[in-house]
Design a protein around this motif. Structure first.
Motif, PDB file in Angstrom:
ATOM      1  N   UNK A 233      33.864  30.028  43.195  1.00  0.00           N
ATOM      2  CA  UNK A 233      33.075  29.615  42.041  1.00  0.00           C
ATOM      3  C   UNK A 233      33.941  29.684  40.792  1.00  0.00           C
ATOM      4  N   UNK A 234      33.928  28.610  40.029  1.00  0.00           N
ATOM      5  CA  UNK A 234      34.682  28.514  38.777  1.00  0.00           C
ATOM      6  C   UNK A 234      33.706  28.647  37.614  1.00  0.00           C
ATOM      7  N   UNK A 235      33.734  29.806  36.963  1.00  0.00           N
ATOM      8  CA  UNK A 235      32.829  30.072  35.839  1.00  0.00           C
ATOM      9  C   UNK A 235      33.489  29.593  34.552  1.00  0.00           C
ATOM     10  N   UNK A 236      33.292  28.336  34.234  1.00  0.00           N
ATOM     11  CA  UNK A 236      33.870  27.748  33.027  1.00  0.00           C
ATOM     12  C   UNK A 236      33.175  28.336  31.790  1.00  0.00           C
ATOM     13  N   UNK A 237      31.873  28.410  31.863  1.00  0.00           N
ATOM     14  CA  UNK A 237      31.075  28.991  30.784  1.00  0.00           C
ATOM     15  C   UNK A 237      30.708  30.427  31.153  1.00  0.00           C
ATOM     16  N   UNK A 238      31.143  31.364  30.324  1.00  0.00           N
ATOM     17  CA  UNK A 238      30.718  32.751  30.494  1.00  0.00           C
ATOM     18  C   UNK A 238      29.372  32.969  29.803  1.00  0.00           C
ATOM     19  N   UNK A 239      29.147  32.221  28.741  1.00  0.00           N
ATOM     20  CA  UNK A 239      27.880  32.280  28.022  1.00  0.00           C
ATOM     21  C   UNK A 239      27.618  30.927  27.374  1.00  0.00           C
ATOM     22  N   UNK A 240      26.475  30.275  27.636  1.00  0.00           N
ATOM     23  CA  UNK A 240      25.431  30.703  28.569  1.00  0.00           C
ATOM     24  C   UNK A 240      25.943  30.698  30.007  1.00  0.00           C
ATOM     25  N   UNK A 241      25.298  31.482  30.842  1.00  0.00           N
ATOM     26  CA  UNK A 241      25.778  31.673  32.207  1.00  0.00           C
ATOM     27  C   UNK A 241      24.807  31.061  33.206  1.00  0.00           C
ATOM     28  N   UNK A 242      25.372  30.452  34.231  1.00  0.00           N
ATOM     29  CA  UNK A 242      24.593  29.791  35.281  1.00  0.00           C
ATOM     30  C   UNK A 242      24.248  30.806  36.372  1.00  0.00           C
ATOM     31  N   UNK A 243      23.135  31.474  36.208  1.00  0.00           N
ATOM     32  CA  UNK A 243      22.710  32.490  37.166  1.00  0.00           C
ATOM     33  C   UNK A 243      22.339  31.874  38.510  1.00  0.00           C
ATOM     34  N   UNK A 244      21.729  30.721  38.488  1.00  0.00           N
ATOM     35  CA  UNK A 244      21.214  30.109  39.720  1.00  0.00           C
ATOM     36  C   UNK A 244      22.309  29.873  40.752  1.00  0.00           C
ATOM     37  N   UNK A 245      23.420  29.265  40.325  1.00  0.00           N
ATOM     38  CA  UNK A 245      24.495  28.975  41.270  1.00  0.00           C
ATOM     39  C   UNK A 245      25.116  30.257  41.798  1.00  0.00           C
ATOM     40  N   UNK A 246      25.290  31.250  40.938  1.00  0.00           N
ATOM     41  CA  UNK A 246      25.821  32.540  41.385  1.00  0.00           C
ATOM     42  C   UNK A 246      24.903  33.176  42.419  1.00  0.00           C
ATOM     43  N   UNK A 273      27.700  41.138  37.469  1.00  0.00           N
ATOM     44  CA  UNK A 273      26.946  42.308  37.926  1.00  0.00           C
ATOM     45  C   UNK A 273      25.586  42.407  37.237  1.00  0.00           C
ATOM     46  N   UNK A 274      25.529  42.057  35.967  1.00  0.00           N
ATOM     47  CA  UNK A 274      24.260  42.078  35.245  1.00  0.00           C
ATOM     48  C   UNK A 274      23.256  41.117  35.881  1.00  0.00           C
ATOM     49  N   UNK A 276      23.358  39.645  38.951  1.00  0.00           N
ATOM     50  CA  UNK A 276      23.023  39.941  40.344  1.00  0.00           C
ATOM     51  C   UNK A 276      22.111  41.155  40.461  1.00  0.00           C
ATOM     52  N   UNK A 277      22.316  42.161  39.620  1.00  0.00           N
ATOM     53  CA  UNK A 277      21.470  43.353  39.700  1.00  0.00           C
ATOM     54  C   UNK A 277      20.013  43.018  39.416  1.00  0.00           C
ATOM     55  N   UNK A 278      19.784  41.982  38.626  1.00  0.00           N
ATOM     56  CA  UNK A 278      18.428  41.568  38.277  1.00  0.00           C
ATOM     57  C   UNK A 278      17.841  40.607  39.302  1.00  0.00           C
ATOM     58  N   UNK A 279      18.640  39.666  39.772  1.00  0.00           N
ATOM     59  CA  UNK A 279      18.098  38.559  40.556  1.00  0.00           C
ATOM     60  C   UNK A 279      18.443  38.588  42.046  1.00  0.00           C
ATOM     61  N   UNK A 280      19.553  39.225  42.425  1.00  0.00           N
ATOM     62  CA  UNK A 280      19.972  39.226  43.827  1.00  0.00           C
ATOM     63  C   UNK A 280      20.953  40.382  44.048  1.00  0.00           C
ATOM     64  N   UNK A 281      20.444  41.605  44.176  1.00  0.00           N
ATOM     65  CA  UNK A 281      21.354  42.754  44.356  1.00  0.00           C
ATOM     66  C   UNK A 281      22.344  42.504  45.483  1.00  0.00           C
TER      67      UNK A 281
END
Length: 323
Positions: A233-246, A273-274, A276-281
């Motif tokens: 996964x290439x995280x081009x944008x750190x913020x805003x962040x694409x939680x869904x793809x992660x 980590x922030x 994933x801890x909320x949406x998919x541990x």
């Protein structure tokens, strides 16, 4: 999906592409202006200065003035791009970025170069390995870390069209070109979408900036040597962040390794980590500077020393999956 030959990629410095893209934008939009803190030859904004001297402003060695002048220009309808080394932009200019630019929601683009460990021999005092954390914590700031010259061109063009504060993190050395110039585009509906550069089912390698190439090379070797299918996964944008793809990737593989030329505290590892801890541990191993300063050495040697080169990623994934 990346289809570039990873063994013998073309090389181009992101800062060189930045300078070339600024020149192209200057021809397209007369409101583009560029500011620098006496480092135009290093940041490659000199290219713009040579073409449009009336729209280029050298602020001297005064990063606070650099940011505040850019802020003032933005209130007149100009679109200022301001550059210096990342250690100076994010460090010396932080108060002005927070209180003048972001608090007021001004249309200022901060595009420093010479970030991360690959700066090399200039050593710890000049290696900015905290700037992602410093920028992403400010409300309203967009944080972008391109992985190659093609991606740099696209995000700079996007930043010119987007209204609001933007921080684009660039590096000094030549970097492998991993994207196809003819086909690469940011997602029109969701430009901050994470790019799945390689699909896999066994482990997720989540990288940003110049470490994306190393993650891709590690994934290729893991498959060739052990049949391991690593998703990159290439995280081009750190913020805003694409939680869904992660989350989708983590749910599929169950194991995540983050890779960045930055402190693991507050950078890519922090946001991963922030979320994933909320949406998919999910179990996460973090590769980056581990509460250490940089040091003088070649970029290649420092990537190996701090465990973010392709071999370190390869070995970490192998230990986890085989151990």
């Amino acid at each position: 999906m990346t289809t570039i030959n990873l063994e013998k990629p073309a090389l181009k410095a992101l800062r060189n592409q930045y300078g070339e893209t600024l020149v192209a934008l200057g021809a397209e939009n007369p409101n583009i202006v560029v500011l620098d803190a006496d480092l135009a030859c290093s940041t490659q904004t000199q290219k713009f200065a040579d073409q449009y001297p009336e729209r280029f402003f050298n602020q001297g060695i005064s990063e606070q003035d650099l940011i505040n002048t850019a802020a003032g220009l933005s209130t007149t309808g100009k679109i200022p791009f301001c550059s210096t080394f990342a250690i100076f932009a994010a460090g010396k200019g932080w108060d002005q970025i927070r209180n003048t630019v972001c608090y007021s929601g001004l249309n200022v683009k901060i595009c420093p170069t010479h970030s991360g460990l690959s700066l090399g021999e200039d050593g710890a005092s000049h290696q900015s390995i905290e700037d992602i954390a410093l920028m992403r914590v400010i409300p309203g700031m967009t944080v972008i870390v391109p992985s190659d010259a093609v991606e740099t061109d696209r995000v700079i063009r996007w930043a010119a069209e987007y209204y609001g504060p933007v921080y684009v993190r660039l590096v000094r050395p030549n970097c492998p070109v991993i994207h196809d110039e003819a086909t690469y585009q940011l997602d029109a509906a969701m430009p901050h979408r994470i790019r799945v550069e390689r699909e896999g089912t066994d482990i997720s390698l989540v990288a940003t900036g110049e470490t994306v190439y190393h993650a891709l090379l590690a994934a290729e070797r893991l498959q060739a040597d052990h049949g391991i299918q690593a998703e990159v996964l290439n995280c081009v944008f750190i913020k805003p962040f694409d939680t869904e793809t992660l989350v989708n990737s983590a749910r599929k593989t169950g194991k995540v390794i983050t890779v960045e030329s930055h402190q693991i505290l507050g950078g890519l590892a922090g946001v991963v980590c922030e979320e994933l801890s909320t949406h998919q541990p999910t179990a996460v191993r973090r590769l980056g500077t581990q509460d250490r300063f940089g040091q003088s050495g070649t970029g290649e040697a420092l990537f190996k020393e701090y465990g973010i080169d392709w071999e370190s990623i390869y070995n970490e994934a192998l230990r986890w999956l085989k151990g």
